[in-house]
Design a protein around this motif. Structure first.
Motif, PDB file in Angstrom:
ATOM      1  N   ALA A 127     -11.045  -8.690  -8.961  1.00  0.00           N
ATOM      2  CA  ALA A 127     -11.668  -9.750  -7.889  1.00  0.00           C
ATOM      3  C   ALA A 127     -11.221  -9.081  -6.549  1.00  0.00           C
ATOM      4  CB  ALA A 127     -11.348 -11.172  -8.219  1.00  0.00           C
ATOM      5  N   ALA A 128     -11.969  -8.892  -5.645  1.00  0.00           N
ATOM      6  CA  ALA A 128     -11.575  -8.231  -4.289  1.00  0.00           C
ATOM      7  C   ALA A 128     -12.130  -8.982  -3.045  1.00  0.00           C
ATOM      8  CB  ALA A 128     -12.018  -6.851  -4.438  1.00  0.00           C
ATOM      9  N   ALA A 129     -11.429  -9.380  -2.515  1.00  0.00           N
ATOM     10  CA  ALA A 129     -11.604  -9.913  -1.026  1.00  0.00           C
ATOM     11  C   ALA A 129     -11.139  -9.002   0.097  1.00  0.00           C
ATOM     12  CB  ALA A 129     -11.401 -11.459  -1.166  1.00  0.00           C
ATOM     13  N   PRO A 130     -11.696  -9.431   1.276  1.00  0.00           N
ATOM     14  CA  PRO A 130     -11.038  -8.726   2.493  1.00  0.00           C
ATOM     15  C   PRO A 130      -9.352  -9.200   2.522  1.00  0.00           C
ATOM     16  CG  PRO A 130     -13.093  -9.435   3.201  1.00  0.00           C
ATOM     17  CD  PRO A 130     -12.620 -10.174   1.734  1.00  0.00           C
ATOM     18  N   GLY A 131      -8.701  -8.251   2.296  1.00  0.00           N
ATOM     19  CA  GLY A 131      -7.060  -8.448   2.401  1.00  0.00           C
ATOM     20  C   GLY A 131      -6.331  -8.660   1.208  1.00  0.00           C
ATOM     21  N   TRP A 132      -7.186  -8.629   0.168  1.00  0.00           N
ATOM     22  CA  TRP A 132      -6.351  -8.975  -1.107  1.00  0.00           C
ATOM     23  C   TRP A 132      -7.596  -8.617  -2.352  1.00  0.00           C
ATOM     24  CZ3 TRP A 132      -8.757 -12.463  -3.902  1.00  0.00           C
ATOM     25  CH2 TRP A 132      -9.482 -13.637  -3.568  1.00  0.00           C
ATOM     26  N   VAL A 133      -6.655  -8.222  -3.486  1.00  0.00           N
ATOM     27  CA  VAL A 133      -7.175  -8.175  -4.795  1.00  0.00           C
ATOM     28  C   VAL A 133      -6.501  -8.967  -5.852  1.00  0.00           C
ATOM     29  CG1 VAL A 133      -8.127  -5.788  -4.260  1.00  0.00           C
ATOM     30  CG2 VAL A 133      -5.956  -6.147  -5.655  1.00  0.00           C
ATOM     31  N   PHE A 134      -7.181  -9.389  -6.840  1.00  0.00           N
ATOM     32  CA  PHE A 134      -6.462 -10.243  -8.126  1.00  0.00           C
ATOM     33  C   PHE A 134      -6.840  -9.618  -9.119  1.00  0.00           C
ATOM     34  CE2 PHE A 134      -6.540 -13.327 -11.267  1.00  0.00           C
ATOM     35  CZ  PHE A 134      -5.314 -13.985 -10.990  1.00  0.00           C
ATOM     36  N   ASP A 135      -5.685  -9.425 -10.018  1.00  0.00           N
ATOM     37  CA  ASP A 135      -5.914  -9.283 -11.344  1.00  0.00           C
ATOM     38  C   ASP A 135      -4.708  -9.807 -12.121  1.00  0.00           C
ATOM     39  OD1 ASP A 135      -3.396  -7.417 -10.823  1.00  0.00           O
ATOM     40  OD2 ASP A 135      -4.549  -5.735 -11.828  1.00  0.00           O
ATOM     41  N   TYR A 136      -4.387  -9.387 -13.320  1.00  0.00           N
ATOM     42  CA  TYR A 136      -3.342  -9.883 -14.278  1.00  0.00           C
ATOM     43  C   TYR A 136      -2.102  -9.890 -13.633  1.00  0.00           C
ATOM     44  CZ  TYR A 136      -1.963  -5.196 -15.004  1.00  0.00           C
ATOM     45  OH  TYR A 136      -1.625  -3.726 -14.945  1.00  0.00           O
ATOM     46  N   HIS A 137      -1.761  -9.093 -12.376  1.00  0.00           N
ATOM     47  CA  HIS A 137      -0.434  -9.134 -11.584  1.00  0.00           C
ATOM     48  C   HIS A 137      -0.367 -10.086 -10.488  1.00  0.00           C
ATOM     49  CE1 HIS A 137      -0.650  -4.700 -12.003  1.00  0.00           C
ATOM     50  NE2 HIS A 137       0.657  -4.807 -12.443  1.00  0.00           N
ATOM     51  N   GLY A 138      -1.744 -10.670 -10.102  1.00  0.00           N
ATOM     52  CA  GLY A 138      -1.709 -11.862  -9.264  1.00  0.00           C
ATOM     53  C   GLY A 138      -2.386 -11.153  -8.046  1.00  0.00           C
ATOM     54  N   TYR A 139      -1.945 -11.739  -6.916  1.00  0.00           N
ATOM     55  CA  TYR A 139      -2.616 -11.057  -5.671  1.00  0.00           C
ATOM     56  C   TYR A 139      -1.577 -10.060  -5.175  1.00  0.00           C
ATOM     57  CZ  TYR A 139      -4.795 -15.790  -5.789  1.00  0.00           C
ATOM     58  OH  TYR A 139      -5.562 -16.753  -6.220  1.00  0.00           O
ATOM     59  N   SER A 140      -2.450  -9.158  -4.639  1.00  0.00           N
ATOM     60  CA  SER A 140      -1.771  -7.928  -3.889  1.00  0.00           C
ATOM     61  C   SER A 140      -2.756  -7.434  -2.646  1.00  0.00           C
ATOM     62  CB  SER A 140      -1.783  -6.745  -4.983  1.00  0.00           C
ATOM     63  OG  SER A 140      -1.372  -7.128  -6.075  1.00  0.00           O
ATOM     64  N   ARG A 141      -1.940  -6.711  -2.179  1.00  0.00           N
ATOM     65  CA  ARG A 141      -2.664  -6.164  -0.891  1.00  0.00           C
ATOM     66  C   ARG A 141      -3.405  -4.863  -1.282  1.00  0.00           C
ATOM     67  NH1 ARG A 141       2.565  -5.983   1.777  1.00  0.00           N
ATOM     68  NH2 ARG A 141       2.931  -7.744   2.909  1.00  0.00           N
ATOM     69  N   PRO A 142      -4.648  -4.691  -0.868  1.00  0.00           N
ATOM     70  CA  PRO A 142      -5.500  -3.747  -1.437  1.00  0.00           C
ATOM     71  C   PRO A 142      -4.739  -2.494  -1.337  1.00  0.00           C
ATOM     72  CG  PRO A 142      -6.787  -4.968  -0.275  1.00  0.00           C
ATOM     73  CD  PRO A 142      -5.364  -5.581   0.014  1.00  0.00           C
ATOM     74  N   ALA A 143      -4.130  -1.846  -0.379  1.00  0.00           N
ATOM     75  CA  ALA A 143      -3.437  -0.720  -0.384  1.00  0.00           C
ATOM     76  C   ALA A 143      -2.193  -0.291  -1.229  1.00  0.00           C
ATOM     77  CB  ALA A 143      -3.087  -0.160   1.074  1.00  0.00           C
ATOM     78  N   ALA A 144      -1.347  -1.412  -1.192  1.00  0.00           N
ATOM     79  CA  ALA A 144      -0.281  -1.528  -2.208  1.00  0.00           C
ATOM     80  C   ALA A 144      -0.753  -1.257  -3.586  1.00  0.00           C
ATOM     81  CB  ALA A 144       0.460  -2.818  -2.128  1.00  0.00           C
ATOM     82  N   PHE A 145      -1.870  -2.140  -3.957  1.00  0.00           N
ATOM     83  CA  PHE A 145      -2.491  -2.411  -5.448  1.00  0.00           C
ATOM     84  C   PHE A 145      -3.044  -0.879  -5.984  1.00  0.00           C
ATOM     85  CE2 PHE A 145      -6.125  -2.316  -8.047  1.00  0.00           C
ATOM     86  CZ  PHE A 145      -5.758  -3.039  -9.357  1.00  0.00           C
ATOM     87  N   ARG A 146      -3.827  -0.178  -4.941  1.00  0.00           N
ATOM     88  CA  ARG A 146      -4.178   1.068  -5.138  1.00  0.00           C
ATOM     89  C   ARG A 146      -3.210   1.959  -5.638  1.00  0.00           C
ATOM     90  NH1 ARG A 146      -7.991  -1.081  -1.330  1.00  0.00           N
ATOM     91  NH2 ARG A 146     -10.056  -1.234  -2.281  1.00  0.00           N
ATOM     92  N   ALA A 147      -2.100   1.939  -4.409  1.00  0.00           N
ATOM     93  CA  ALA A 147      -0.885   2.868  -4.677  1.00  0.00           C
ATOM     94  C   ALA A 147      -0.227   2.755  -6.063  1.00  0.00           C
ATOM     95  CB  ALA A 147      -0.066   2.845  -3.563  1.00  0.00           C
ATOM     96  N   HIS A 148      -0.002   1.548  -6.357  1.00  0.00           N
ATOM     97  CA  HIS A 148       0.615   1.392  -7.780  1.00  0.00           C
ATOM     98  C   HIS A 148      -0.280   1.726  -9.067  1.00  0.00           C
ATOM     99  CE1 HIS A 148       2.741  -1.081 -10.974  1.00  0.00           C
ATOM    100  NE2 HIS A 148       1.580  -1.232 -11.144  1.00  0.00           N
ATOM    101  N   MET A 149      -1.449   1.375  -8.912  1.00  0.00           N
ATOM    102  CA  MET A 149      -2.562   1.791 -10.008  1.00  0.00           C
ATOM    103  C   MET A 149      -2.661   3.375 -10.037  1.00  0.00           C
ATOM    104  SD  MET A 149      -6.527   0.544 -10.262  1.00  0.00           S
ATOM    105  CE  MET A 149      -7.185   1.239 -11.809  1.00  0.00           C
ATOM    106  N   TRP A 150      -2.839   4.189  -8.967  1.00  0.00           N
ATOM    107  CA  TRP A 150      -2.680   5.561  -8.912  1.00  0.00           C
ATOM    108  C   TRP A 150      -1.425   6.087  -9.475  1.00  0.00           C
ATOM    109  CZ3 TRP A 150      -7.235   3.650  -7.326  1.00  0.00           C
ATOM    110  CH2 TRP A 150      -8.287   4.665  -7.130  1.00  0.00           C
ATOM    111  N   ALA A 151      -0.471   5.729  -8.962  1.00  0.00           N
ATOM    112  CA  ALA A 151       0.833   6.246  -9.544  1.00  0.00           C
ATOM    113  C   ALA A 151       1.115   5.994 -11.080  1.00  0.00           C
ATOM    114  CB  ALA A 151       2.177   5.619  -8.784  1.00  0.00           C
TER     115      ALA A 151
END
Length: 154
Positions: A63-87
């Motif tokens: 679930a994505a909104a301006p400034g955050w995304v939500f998944d099984y981790h909870g809430y994350s900043r979009p850039a941090a989420f993408r970096a974690h997912m890609w890595a």
């Protein structure tokens, strides 16, 4: 992202027995996203699918909104989420990348509608051993409501 042992996804009993976090990371992320959107429609979030490049696995829906995304981790900043997912994906599948695709919410709970998107084939909540929607709703109880305007998740 989790990589499951061979055969777990094909065995309904073993799949259902996974811990919630793993269950919603490895094959039921779309159900969690749907439950989130239904619980908090005022949050302004929408489904966002990370479709792996051809030849790769590792689909994920948040679930994505301006400034955050939500998944099984909870809430994350979009850039941090993408970096974690890609890595994490690149550790398992060198060269992995994904395209981000906005989805309409109804696709998340319709196998037929999901199949209209190349590379997407989602199970409906009732296609798991038990209905996965109540499990997703209970999992959401672990998290606070969506961030308000101006809030920046850690």
């Amino acid at each position: 992202m989790y990589v499951l042992a061979p055969g777990v996804k094909q065995d309904p009993v073993r799949r259902w027995a996974l811990p919630d976090r793993v269950f919603f990371a490895a094959g039921a992320c779309h159900i969690l996203c749907f439950a989130f959107l239904r619980r908090w429609p005022q949050a302004g979030a929408a489904p966002l699918w990370f479709r792996p490049a051809p030849g790769f696995t590792g689909n994920h829906i948040v679930a994505a909104a301006p400034g955050w995304v939500f998944d099984y981790h909870g809430y994350s900043r979009p850039a941090a989420f993408r970096a974690h997912m890609w890595a994490k994906a690149q550790r398992w599948w060198p060269g992995w990348s994904a395209e981000e695709i906005a989805l309409p919410p109804q696709v998340l709970v319709s196998e037929a509608e999901s199949k209209t998107y190349r590379g997407l084939w989602l199970r409906e909540p009732e296609q798991f051993l038990h209905d996965a929607l109540p499990r997703a709703e209970a999992f959401l109880d672990r998290f606070p409501p969506p961030p308000s305007a101006g809030f920046s998740p850690p």
